[in-house]
Design a protein around this motif. Structure first.
Motif, mmCIF file in Angstrom:
data_model
loop_
_atom_site.group_PDB
_atom_site.id
_atom_site.type_symbol
_atom_site.label_atom_id
_atom_site.label_comp_id
_atom_site.label_asym_id
_atom_site.label_seq_id
_atom_site.Cartn_x
_atom_site.Cartn_y
_atom_site.Cartn_z
ATOM 1 N N THR A 71 0.828 -1.202 0.000
ATOM 2 C CA THR A 71 0.000 0.000 0.000
ATOM 3 C C THR A 71 0.862 1.252 0.000
ATOM 4 O O THR A 71 0.546 2.229 -0.669
ATOM 5 C CB THR A 71 -0.938 0.007 1.224
ATOM 6 O OG1 THR A 71 -1.740 -1.162 1.185
ATOM 7 C CG2 THR A 71 -1.822 1.229 1.246
ATOM 8 N N SER A 72 1.968 1.221 0.721
ATOM 9 C CA SER A 72 2.849 2.390 0.740
ATOM 10 C C SER A 72 3.538 2.593 -0.606
ATOM 11 O O SER A 72 4.018 3.676 -0.908
ATOM 12 C CB SER A 72 3.879 2.279 1.857
ATOM 13 O OG SER A 72 4.783 1.231 1.592
ATOM 14 N N ALA A 73 3.564 1.564 -1.424
ATOM 15 C CA ALA A 73 4.178 1.661 -2.748
ATOM 16 C C ALA A 73 3.179 2.108 -3.813
ATOM 17 O O ALA A 73 3.554 2.318 -4.958
ATOM 18 C CB ALA A 73 4.781 0.309 -3.136
ATOM 19 N N VAL A 74 1.913 2.284 -3.438
ATOM 20 C CA VAL A 74 0.874 2.641 -4.415
ATOM 21 C C VAL A 74 1.217 3.896 -5.206
ATOM 22 O O VAL A 74 1.063 3.906 -6.432
ATOM 23 C CB VAL A 74 -0.516 2.746 -3.735
ATOM 24 C CG1 VAL A 74 -1.533 3.422 -4.629
ATOM 25 C CG2 VAL A 74 -0.997 1.354 -3.354
ATOM 26 N N PRO A 75 1.686 4.987 -4.574
ATOM 27 C CA PRO A 75 2.004 6.169 -5.389
ATOM 28 C C PRO A 75 3.029 5.886 -6.492
ATOM 29 O O PRO A 75 2.901 6.383 -7.610
ATOM 30 C CB PRO A 75 2.550 7.167 -4.358
ATOM 31 C CG PRO A 75 1.937 6.755 -3.071
ATOM 32 C CD PRO A 75 1.834 5.251 -3.152
ATOM 33 N N GLN A 76 4.028 5.057 -6.197
ATOM 34 C CA GLN A 76 5.019 4.709 -7.210
ATOM 35 C C GLN A 76 4.380 3.890 -8.330
ATOM 36 O O GLN A 76 4.683 4.080 -9.504
ATOM 37 C CB GLN A 76 6.191 3.936 -6.587
ATOM 38 C CG GLN A 76 7.081 4.769 -5.702
ATOM 39 C CD GLN A 76 6.537 4.907 -4.296
ATOM 40 O OE1 GLN A 76 5.527 4.328 -3.922
ATOM 41 N NE2 GLN A 76 7.213 5.684 -3.479
ATOM 42 N N HIS A 77 3.469 2.985 -7.973
ATOM 43 C CA HIS A 77 2.783 2.182 -8.975
ATOM 44 C C HIS A 77 1.897 3.056 -9.852
ATOM 45 O O HIS A 77 1.805 2.859 -11.053
ATOM 46 C CB HIS A 77 1.955 1.065 -8.313
ATOM 47 C CG HIS A 77 2.791 -0.014 -7.723
ATOM 48 N ND1 HIS A 77 3.463 -0.940 -8.476
ATOM 49 C CD2 HIS A 77 3.072 -0.316 -6.437
ATOM 50 C CE1 HIS A 77 4.124 -1.759 -7.690
ATOM 51 N NE2 HIS A 77 3.902 -1.406 -6.442
ATOM 52 N N GLU A 78 1.242 4.037 -9.225
ATOM 53 C CA GLU A 78 0.385 4.944 -9.987
ATOM 54 C C GLU A 78 1.203 5.771 -10.966
ATOM 55 O O GLU A 78 0.812 5.957 -12.118
ATOM 56 C CB GLU A 78 -0.419 5.841 -9.050
ATOM 57 C CG GLU A 78 -1.517 5.080 -8.321
ATOM 58 C CD GLU A 78 -2.261 5.929 -7.306
ATOM 59 O OE1 GLU A 78 -1.831 7.066 -7.019
ATOM 60 O OE2 GLU A 78 -3.286 5.443 -6.811
ATOM 61 N N LEU A 79 2.345 6.265 -10.530
ATOM 62 C CA LEU A 79 3.227 7.013 -11.426
ATOM 63 C C LEU A 79 3.687 6.127 -12.574
ATOM 64 O O LEU A 79 3.663 6.532 -13.743
ATOM 65 C CB LEU A 79 4.434 7.565 -10.666
ATOM 66 C CG LEU A 79 5.509 8.237 -11.534
ATOM 67 C CD1 LEU A 79 4.915 9.451 -12.272
ATOM 68 C CD2 LEU A 79 6.703 8.636 -10.700
ATOM 69 N N SER A 80 4.089 4.914 -12.242
ATOM 70 C CA SER A 80 4.532 3.978 -13.273
ATOM 71 C C SER A 80 3.437 3.719 -14.298
ATOM 72 O O SER A 80 3.676 3.731 -15.505
ATOM 73 C CB SER A 80 4.963 2.664 -12.616
ATOM 74 O OG SER A 80 5.333 1.724 -13.590
ATOM 75 N N ALA A 81 2.218 3.494 -13.828
ATOM 76 C CA ALA A 81 1.095 3.244 -14.737
ATOM 77 C C ALA A 81 0.813 4.458 -15.604
ATOM 78 O O ALA A 81 0.575 4.329 -16.814
ATOM 79 C CB ALA A 81 -0.144 2.863 -13.938
ATOM 80 N N ALA A 82 0.852 5.646 -15.022
ATOM 81 C CA ALA A 82 0.593 6.870 -15.794
ATOM 82 C C ALA A 82 1.643 7.063 -16.872
ATOM 83 O O ALA A 82 1.314 7.382 -18.031
ATOM 84 C CB ALA A 82 0.559 8.075 -14.862
ATOM 85 N N LEU A 83 2.895 6.854 -16.528
ATOM 86 C CA LEU A 83 3.965 7.006 -17.518
ATOM 87 C C LEU A 83 3.855 5.952 -18.614
ATOM 88 O O LEU A 83 4.116 6.225 -19.789
ATOM 89 C CB LEU A 83 5.327 6.941 -16.839
ATOM 90 C CG LEU A 83 5.642 8.106 -15.897
ATOM 91 C CD1 LEU A 83 6.945 7.853 -15.147
ATOM 92 C CD2 LEU A 83 5.688 9.415 -16.651
ATOM 93 N N GLU A 84 3.453 4.756 -18.241
ATOM 94 C CA GLU A 84 3.281 3.695 -19.225
ATOM 95 C C GLU A 84 2.155 4.039 -20.202
ATOM 96 O O GLU A 84 2.276 3.829 -21.406
ATOM 97 C CB GLU A 84 2.985 2.375 -18.515
ATOM 98 C CG GLU A 84 3.288 1.171 -19.361
ATOM 99 C CD GLU A 84 3.278 -0.103 -18.545
ATOM 100 O OE1 GLU A 84 2.543 -1.016 -18.952
ATOM 101 O OE2 GLU A 84 3.979 -0.189 -17.523
ATOM 102 N N ILE A 85 1.065 4.584 -19.702
ATOM 103 C CA ILE A 85 -0.053 4.986 -20.567
ATOM 104 C C ILE A 85 0.403 6.066 -21.538
ATOM 105 O O ILE A 85 0.086 6.020 -22.733
ATOM 106 C CB ILE A 85 -1.257 5.458 -19.718
ATOM 107 C CG1 ILE A 85 -1.896 4.240 -19.041
ATOM 108 C CG2 ILE A 85 -2.277 6.212 -20.565
ATOM 109 C CD1 ILE A 85 -2.901 4.586 -17.966
#
Length: 113
Positions: free
Chosen positions: A65-79
């Protein structure tokens, strides 16, 4: 992290056995053994200390859960990348079974060996 970066950045193919060997996945088994092995692991967990398993899962989920912001950034950049010329070229090269010629790499300076 180092191995993950290597494979993500190079897009080099990776077998399940190699992913298991370097620790990117927990287990790799032949297709026909997936269900029997999953049931074996589930049975092992069912016989274990349920409180310890529950607490361990909770602790790991907090970490995730604490890694969620990093995952969200990764997903946004991938899109964003999927909308770019490099992705379109990679898709076309894959379809045509030819090497990729990324537009963003055409002017890159390649160091001499």
């Amino acid at each position: 992290m180092a191995k993950t970066k290597y494979y993500v950045l190079t897009s080099e193919k990776l077998t399940g056995a190699e992913a298991e060997r370097i620790g990117l996945v927990s287990l790799a088994v032949p297709r026909e053994q997936v269900l029997p092995r999953a049931l074996e692991v589930a049975s092992h967990l069912a016989r274990g200390s349920q409180q310890a398993i529950r607490f361990t899962k909770r602790a790991l989920n907090v970490w995730l859960t604490s890694a969620v912001p990093q995952h969200e950034l990764s997903a946004a950049l991938e899109i964003l990348d999927f909308a770019g010329a490099d992705y379109a070229e990679a898709r076309q090269a894959f379809r045509e079974k030819r090497p990729v010629d990324f537009p963003s790499a055409r002017n890159a300076v390649v160091p001499a060996n």
